[in-house]
Design a protein around this motif. Structure first.
Motif, PDB file in Angstrom:
ATOM      1  N   MET A 180       0.826  -1.203   0.000  1.00  0.00           N
ATOM      2  CA  MET A 180       0.000   0.000   0.000  1.00  0.00           C
ATOM      3  C   MET A 180       0.863   1.256   0.000  1.00  0.00           C
ATOM      4  SD  MET A 180      -2.915   1.008   2.831  1.00  0.00           S
ATOM      5  CE  MET A 180      -1.754   0.700   4.158  1.00  0.00           C
ATOM      6  N   SER A 181       0.492   2.250  -0.784  1.00  0.00           N
ATOM      7  CA  SER A 181       1.224   3.508  -0.847  1.00  0.00           C
ATOM      8  C   SER A 181       1.038   4.291   0.448  1.00  0.00           C
ATOM      9  CB  SER A 181       0.749   4.363  -2.021  1.00  0.00           C
ATOM     10  OG  SER A 181       0.927   3.687  -3.242  1.00  0.00           O
ATOM     11  N   GLU A 182       1.996   5.169   0.730  1.00  0.00           N
ATOM     12  CA  GLU A 182       1.904   6.001   1.929  1.00  0.00           C
ATOM     13  C   GLU A 182       0.686   6.915   1.840  1.00  0.00           C
ATOM     14  OE1 GLU A 182       2.829   7.096   5.677  1.00  0.00           O
ATOM     15  OE2 GLU A 182       3.893   5.587   4.484  1.00  0.00           O
ATOM     16  N   VAL A 183       0.429   7.424   0.642  1.00  0.00           N
ATOM     17  CA  VAL A 183      -0.748   8.277   0.409  1.00  0.00           C
ATOM     18  C   VAL A 183      -1.714   7.520  -0.501  1.00  0.00           C
ATOM     19  CG1 VAL A 183      -1.586  10.462  -0.508  1.00  0.00           C
ATOM     20  CG2 VAL A 183       0.635  10.372   0.632  1.00  0.00           C
ATOM     21  N   LEU A 184      -2.922   7.249   0.002  1.00  0.00           N
ATOM     22  CA  LEU A 184      -3.902   6.497  -0.778  1.00  0.00           C
ATOM     23  C   LEU A 184      -4.504   7.374  -1.868  1.00  0.00           C
ATOM     24  CD1 LEU A 184      -5.826   4.544   2.025  1.00  0.00           C
ATOM     25  CD2 LEU A 184      -3.854   3.814   0.674  1.00  0.00           C
ATOM     26  N   GLN A 185      -4.813   6.737  -2.996  1.00  0.00           N
ATOM     27  CA  GLN A 185      -5.457   7.421  -4.121  1.00  0.00           C
ATOM     28  C   GLN A 185      -6.829   6.792  -4.356  1.00  0.00           C
ATOM     29  OE1 GLN A 185      -4.094  10.042  -5.608  1.00  0.00           O
ATOM     30  NE2 GLN A 185      -2.238   9.870  -4.377  1.00  0.00           N
ATOM     31  N   PRO A 186      -7.825   7.609  -4.740  1.00  0.00           N
ATOM     32  CA  PRO A 186      -9.141   7.037  -5.067  1.00  0.00           C
ATOM     33  C   PRO A 186      -8.995   5.930  -6.106  1.00  0.00           C
ATOM     34  CG  PRO A 186      -9.253   9.423  -5.011  1.00  0.00           C
ATOM     35  CD  PRO A 186      -7.797   9.070  -4.900  1.00  0.00           C
ATOM     36  N   GLY A 187      -9.653   4.804  -5.850  1.00  0.00           N
ATOM     37  CA  GLY A 187      -9.560   3.671  -6.761  1.00  0.00           C
ATOM     38  C   GLY A 187      -8.571   2.609  -6.330  1.00  0.00           C
TER      39      GLY A 187
END
Length: 645
Positions: A180-187
């Motif tokens: 998982m990325s440090e900053v979540l993105q929609p989708g």
């Protein structure tokens, strides 16, 4: 100073959700399949694969799997039930094994041993007669459902909102989603507990949320927010029964004071906390590759030191380690060091592991290269010997591993927090090439008002790695402008920094006094910035270039006992590798001397700092320790110094 923007952990408030946040470990036995294990724990293969994606490529004896504790009542009949109805006798043939027989007759190895007890103490031989149990299968009407599911991140959702919604702590969410990325993105697709929509906990924007700190009680919260214990218990069902816990997320009134700030963890001087004076046993594994050198030839040895990068690095690091042992000795810490030449070969590493017993070592430092380190860490995890990675990010963060280099995500977070810590509003511009578009978008999410500029492309969509000055000027405002540049292309860096340097200090217009004040940043300083043939250090210095770093350069103007002693012995200033060897080894020895072992001495509230490096460890859920201490450094008059607000 860092502002608390809330939320890292939460305690589950409903029983059905609380079951979903617990996990157990399972060591795979010979002959076990994913299907066998899923039935054992009343979960589905999907649940196991979701937490252990590597298992899709196959499992073997000794593999450790993370298993979610099912929501299904374990006392009820679930799945198929086997009833013993008799036995079949077979004679073991040539080259047959328990594993083969188990697969051929679809009988677990444990069941075979149970009815042939001699196999607990003897190996299977040709001619042995085995009693194989025969079963009748009774099919239960109750079937399993997945305890985990895939969730699509919604707009404006960050880690804490997703974790809060599904009754998880952030570390648990990260354990379920290791990539998982440090900053979540929609989708974004995440693995979460399989609860119904009505069971999800929704964030109520009419309230604020706060994460409980270590040893924080109701009185401290009352002083901080003016909220009584009774008010907190009324807002947070279940709090009265559970009490306050570290990392618990509390709902608090919206009018509560939320500008409370927390100091960075204060540096801990472990030399004042020495209590364990036992001899510390360390192993050091480095790729000297001495087998390649004729040690009787001085000329050849000198040439190898000059031209062999592995040898040079190893000797420098080793020299720093030796000075750390001597410095620790002055504090009353005795140690025993054994040095191994790994030759940078897996075969040599295996030979070392087989020739020595490392179970009584307090720590193993190295090997340096990731594949060799992986071999050592995986073998020594069975006896829980700490293995420390000096320079690389380990392939797997086993629970006995200490990762001393912060990840790219931590570096990015450090520079973002640094910029955010200055409350004065700034104009922010993000320059990136196409390969770094996702990073540009993450920065945009952190700084919504920022302007994004991307390098030009040709008619076929190929990146040309340059900007147009007019595009750049249109993004600027009078006063201070903070510019992020995200690329690994030295030509693009040269193009951008040349134009930025030309604009820096330039009047906005001839009839105005205001000028452009430009400060340059990056989230990860790649080697492209060090390409002196293309990138001007003068430009970087003029732009006060800031970047996150695992270490800083020591200040030669400040007396330092390590530097002085090193120069007196070797007649040169220590390299960054020698300093790293000293700092890392000194930290290990002081931590071992301050507690019973390295694990107990590596809690997240201890941050140590030495000549060029600092260490603050956090522990990964179901994993080892990683260093999250990061410096922010900057160019200042052609020297690199620590940036402090």
């Amino acid at each position: 100073m860092k502002k608390i923007i809330l939320i890292t952990l939460i305690t589950l408030l409903f029983n059905v959700v609380s079951n979903a946040q617990s996990f157990v470990k399972h060591n795979v036995q010979a002959g076990e399949s994913i299907e066998d294990i899923s039935k054992l724990y009343l979960v589905t293969p999907f649940d196991i694969y979701a937490l252990n994606p590597d298992a899709k490529r196959g499992i073997s004896q000794g593999t450790t799997l993370v298993i979610p504790i099912t929501k299904i009542d374990k006392n009820g009949p679930v799945g198929d039930v086997k009833e013993l109805i008799g036995f079949k006798t077979i004679k073991v043939g040539r080259k047959e094994t328990l594993y083969n027989i188990s697969k051929e007759y679809d009988i677990p190895i444990d069941d075979i041993k149970k009815h042939n007890s001699f196999l607990y103490s003897e190996t299977l031989k040709k001619g042995d007669k085995l009693k194989l149990p025969r079963y009748k299968t009774i099919v239960s009407e109750v079937t399993l459902t997945n305890t985990l599911k895939t969730y699509t991140v919604q707009p404006k959702e960050g880690k804490w909102r997703v974790a809060y919604k599904f009754g998880l702590t952030i570390p648990q969410l990260e354990a379920l989603n290791p990539t998982m990325s440090e900053v979540l993105q929609p989708g974004d697709q995440l693995i979460v507990p399989n609860i119904s929509n009505v069971e999800e906990t929704q964030v109520d924007d009419r309230y604020n949320y706060y994460t409980v700190l270590k040893s924080e009680g109701f009185m401290a919260l009352n002083r901080k927010f003016g909220v009584t214990q009774q008010e907190l218990e009324a807002l947070n069902p279940g709090l009265a029964e559970s009490g306050l816990k570290l990392g618990m997320i509390l709902k608090i009134p919206s009018n509560s004071k939320l500008d409370y700030t927390v100091e960075d963890v204060a540096n801990t001087n472990l030399s004042k906390s020495i209590k364990n004076y036992g001899t510390k046993k360390l192993a050091l594994m480095l790729p000297f590759r001495l087998n390649r050198i004729d040690i009787d030839s001085v000329a050849e040895a000198k040439s190898a030191i000059k031209n062999d990068g592995y040898l040079s690095l190893s000797l420098d690091f080793h020299s720093g380690v030796l000075l750390a042992l001597d410095s620790a000795k002055q504090l009353g810490i005795s140690s025993h060091l054994k040095v191994y030449d790994t030759r940078n070969q897996i075969s040599e590493v295996s030979k070392i592991l087989n020739s020595d017993d490392f179970s009584d070592y307090d720590a193993v430092i190295g090997p340096l290269m990731a594949p060799n380190f992986e071999r050592v860490a995986s073998q020594l995890k069975s006896n829980h010997t700490p293995v420390v990675s000096p320079f690389t990010i380990p392939e797997h963060l086993y629970d006995n591993v200490f990762q001393t280099i912060p990840t790219e995500e931590m570096l990015e977070k450090a520079i973002v927090n640094y910029v955010k810590s200055d409350s004065v509003r700034k104009n922010i511009i993000i320059i990136a090439d196409e390969k770094h578009r996702s990073k540009s978008n993450r920065l945009k999410a952190e700084f919504p008002g920022a302007k994004q500029l991307f390098s030009k492309k040709d008619k076929d969509g190929k990146d040309l790695y340059y900007l147009v000055l007019d595009d750049l000027k249109r993004a600027f405002r009078p006063g201070q402008n903070l510019v992020f540049i995200e690329t690994k292309n030295s030509g693009f860096i040269s193009n951008a920094t040349s134009m930025l340097n030309g604009l820096n200090g330039q009047k906005v217009s001839e009839d105005q006094i205001q000028v452009y004040d430009i400060v340059l940043f990056t989230t990860n300083k790649s080697s492209a910035f060090d390409d002196e043939a293309n990138v001007s250090n003068i430009h970087l210095s003029n732009l006060k270039f800031h970047y996150p770093s695992p270490n800083k350069s020591f200040d030669a103007s400040i007396p330092n006992s390590f530097v002085s002693k090193y120069k007196s012995i070797y007649n040169v200033e220590p390299s960054k590798y020698a300093t790293r060897g000293f700092d890392l080894t000194m930290d290990i020895l002081l931590r071992l001397a301050s507690n019973d072992d390295l694990y107990k001495a590596s809690s997240s509230d201890i941050e140590t700092e030495y000549v060029e490096n600092k260490f603050r460890y956090a522990k990964k859920l179901f994993g080892g320790f990683y260093n999250e201490a990061v410096y922010v450094v900057k160019y200042d008059d052609l020297t690199i110094v620590e940036a402090k607000l």
